[in-house]
Scaffold this active site. Structure first.
Site, PDB file in Angstrom:
ATOM      1  N   SER A 115      31.427 -14.295  30.198  1.00  0.00           N
ATOM      2  CA  SER A 115      30.232 -14.727  31.095  1.00  0.00           C
ATOM      3  C   SER A 115      29.412 -15.928  30.942  1.00  0.00           C
ATOM      4  O   SER A 115      28.917 -16.292  31.707  1.00  0.00           O
ATOM      5  CB  SER A 115      29.535 -13.316  31.536  1.00  0.00           C
ATOM      6  OG  SER A 115      28.867 -12.955  30.253  1.00  0.00           O
ATOM      7  N   LYS A 160      30.135  -8.719  41.792  1.00  0.00           N
ATOM      8  CA  LYS A 160      30.134  -9.937  41.620  1.00  0.00           C
ATOM      9  C   LYS A 160      31.213 -10.709  42.658  1.00  0.00           C
ATOM     10  O   LYS A 160      30.487 -10.667  43.921  1.00  0.00           O
ATOM     11  CB  LYS A 160      30.694 -10.506  40.151  1.00  0.00           C
ATOM     12  CG  LYS A 160      29.749  -9.912  39.038  1.00  0.00           C
ATOM     13  CD  LYS A 160      30.109 -10.376  37.684  1.00  0.00           C
ATOM     14  CE  LYS A 160      29.389  -9.381  36.782  1.00  0.00           C
ATOM     15  NZ  LYS A 160      28.148  -9.919  36.821  1.00  0.00           N
ATOM     16  N   HIS A 201      34.122 -10.651  35.507  1.00  0.00           N
ATOM     17  CA  HIS A 201      34.190 -11.971  36.232  1.00  0.00           C
ATOM     18  C   HIS A 201      35.658 -12.676  36.405  1.00  0.00           C
ATOM     19  O   HIS A 201      35.795 -13.360  36.857  1.00  0.00           O
ATOM     20  CB  HIS A 201      33.606 -13.163  34.969  1.00  0.00           C
ATOM     21  CG  HIS A 201      32.065 -12.824  34.756  1.00  0.00           C
ATOM     22  ND1 HIS A 201      31.309 -13.388  36.027  1.00  0.00           N
ATOM     23  CD2 HIS A 201      31.444 -12.178  34.069  1.00  0.00           C
ATOM     24  CE1 HIS A 201      30.116 -13.038  35.429  1.00  0.00           C
ATOM     25  NE2 HIS A 201      30.262 -12.077  34.437  1.00  0.00           N
TER      26      HIS A 201
HETATM   27  N1  PMP Z   1      30.899  -7.124  32.159  1.00  0.00           N
HETATM   28  C1  PMP Z   1      30.433  -8.332  32.198  1.00  0.00           C
HETATM   29  C2  PMP Z   1      31.394  -9.267  31.346  1.00  0.00           C
HETATM   30  C3  PMP Z   1      29.464  -8.915  32.919  1.00  0.00           C
HETATM   31  O1  PMP Z   1      29.014 -10.182  32.891  1.00  0.00           O
HETATM   32  C4  PMP Z   1      28.579  -8.072  33.726  1.00  0.00           C
HETATM   33  C5  PMP Z   1      27.476  -8.533  34.477  1.00  0.00           C
HETATM   34  N2  PMP Z   1      26.431  -9.106  34.069  1.00  0.00           N
HETATM   35  C6  PMP Z   1      28.975  -6.613  33.504  1.00  0.00           C
HETATM   36  C7  PMP Z   1      30.054  -6.225  32.897  1.00  0.00           C
HETATM   37  C8  PMP Z   1      28.018  -5.644  34.406  1.00  0.00           C
HETATM   38  O2  PMP Z   1      28.210  -5.500  35.738  1.00  0.00           O
HETATM   39  P1  PMP Z   1      27.297  -5.089  36.864  1.00  0.00           P
HETATM   40  O3  PMP Z   1      26.565  -6.155  37.117  1.00  0.00           O
HETATM   41  O4  PMP Z   1      28.340  -4.636  37.975  1.00  0.00           O
HETATM   42  O5  PMP Z   1      26.512  -3.860  35.995  1.00  0.00           O
END
Ligand code: PMP
Length: 394
Positions: free
Chosen positions: A183, A242, A211
């Site tokens: 991310s 997302k 992502h």
């Molecule tokens: N995994 C990754 C790699 C993320 O970037 C994120 C969100 N920041 C999440 C999990 C968590 O997802 P959510 O926003 O749906 O809680």
């Protein structure tokens, strides 16, 4: 209440303020679009995860409104008591098919999908082998499971292999886990090599496609589809927050894993299920993805355009291979200044600094969406050029 009992938090906050790392989130005052209004200012928005522009898509709004009108605003219970609605089970069937898995289960967030699942499938006798840059929700899940945590250098499949080898023991379960797309850097996990390593050791292979779902592979099916390693990844995680544009998380995998999570996935068991509007909008997002492959194509088209622009200007964009493109400034203060000056130019790109990224690699993170027009991106690039020159970055 003892007087002053929480005063130590004020001291911690003061420390964050002094270090310049205290967070003061901006407030979005419009819908989440490529151009949006934050803190009273209309800006080109390079800060969201709304990859496909579905968050405020007319069909999504309609689906959410229809479901709220028919089924109400809330589900009223946890899934295992009275909160499993037909919309949840329909979405789970659809998501399993989308991911090419036997079955799927919805969690309230991607975060709880990761943390709840890792914690539910491992015990203190087991081991988790995890990429150094994996998401916080994986790390929290690993801690909750009490399994031994072994971290391999970013994307280093040979190091993962060695860690699995050294931690082998009879009856000990091993989990090899990676983000699909990272991310903060926007690079892609070496999934074929990791899958081989997992197979060699009989380890469970799990990928967090937060992502990558809606971004990589045909119709945005994710990293497994991108690399053609179908049937070789035990657990696929997806987020609905997302590219899907709403809120929630998913685990896709074999039926017995899903049945186990119904029984032992603590966020599933002990937290109320998603409202009907959320589930209905997610179903509509899958409809849109299946009917409109051009959305994902447009995302990649715009991504290439923007990346090329940044590279031609001479910015350091690290190892990015996806719509997440960091612009690396180095020192924390430089990244903060880059973000601030871009904001003044009408471009919103948050600064990402230590401890989220390593010291000396502070950056602004840009995320292009399918909604950005070439004109939006040209305007953003012009701002990057002016600010980049001013700060001596190009
Ligand atoms: N995994 C990754 C790699 C993320 O970037 C994120 C969100 N920041 C999440 C999990 C968590 O997802 P959510 O926003 O749906 O809680």
């Amino acid at each position: 209440m003892a007087e002053g009992s929480l005063d130590y938090l004020k001291e911690h906050l003061d420390e964050l303020e002094r270090a310049g790392t205290a967070l003061h989130p901006r407030t979005l005052e419009s819908a989440q679009h490529a151009r949006a209004r934050f803190d009273g200012r209309d800006v080109i928005n390079l800060a969201s995860n709304n990859y496909l522009g579905l968050a405020a898509h007319p069909r999504m709004k309609e689906a959410a409104a229809r479901a709220a009108a028919e089924f109400g605003a809330g589900s009223g219970a946890v899934r295992t008591i009275a909160g499993t609605m037909s919309l949840h089970t329909e979405l789970e069937r659809r998501f399993a098919a989308f991911k090419g898995a036997d079955a799927a289960i919805m969690f309230q967030a991607g975060f709880t999908a990761n943390s709840g699942t890792v914690a539910a499938i491992l015990t203190k006798e087991d081991v988790i082998v995890s990429d150094q840059l994996n998401h916080a929700s994986i790390i929290d899940g690993a801690r909750l499971s009490k399994a031994e945590i072994k971290v391999f250098p970013h994307k280093d499949a040979a190091a993962a292999d060695a860690l699995l080898e050294e931690s082998k023991a009879p009856g000990r379960h091993q989990l090899l886990i990676t983000d699909g797309v990272f991310s903060m850097d926007g690079d892609i996990a070496p999934l074929p090599a990791l899958v081989e390593v997992a197979e060699k050791h009989g380890a469970v292979m799990m990928i967090d496609d937060a992502h990558a779902s809606g971004v990589l592979g045909k119709n945005g099916r994710g990293t497994v589809e991108h690399f053609g390693v179908h049937g070789r990844v035990d657990i696929q995680v997806g987020t609905l927050s997302k590219a899907i544009g709403v809120l929630g998380g998913f685990i896709a995998g074999p039926q017995h894993l899903i049945d186990w999570l119904v029984n032992r996935g603590r966020p599933f068991l002990f937290s109320t299920s998603a409202p009907p509007a959320v589930a209905a909008a997610c179903i509509e997002a899958l409809n849109i993805l299946e009917e409109s492959p051009e959305l994902v194509e447009r995302l990649w088209d715009r991504t290439r355009f923007f990346k090329q622009g940044l590279t031609e200007l001479g910015f350091d964009t690290g190892q990015s291979e996806t719509p997440i493109t960091p612009v690396i400034a180095g020192e924390e203060t430089k990244a903060v200044e880059l973000s601030r000056l871009l904001w003044e130019e009408g471009v919103f790109t948050p600064a990402i600094v230590f401890p989220t990224v390593a010291k000396g690699s502070a950056r602004v993170r840009t995320i292009v969406t399918a909604e950005h027009t070439e004109d939006d991106l040209k305007e953003a690039l012009e701002a990057f050029e002016r600010v980049g020159r001013k700060l001596g970055l190009i």
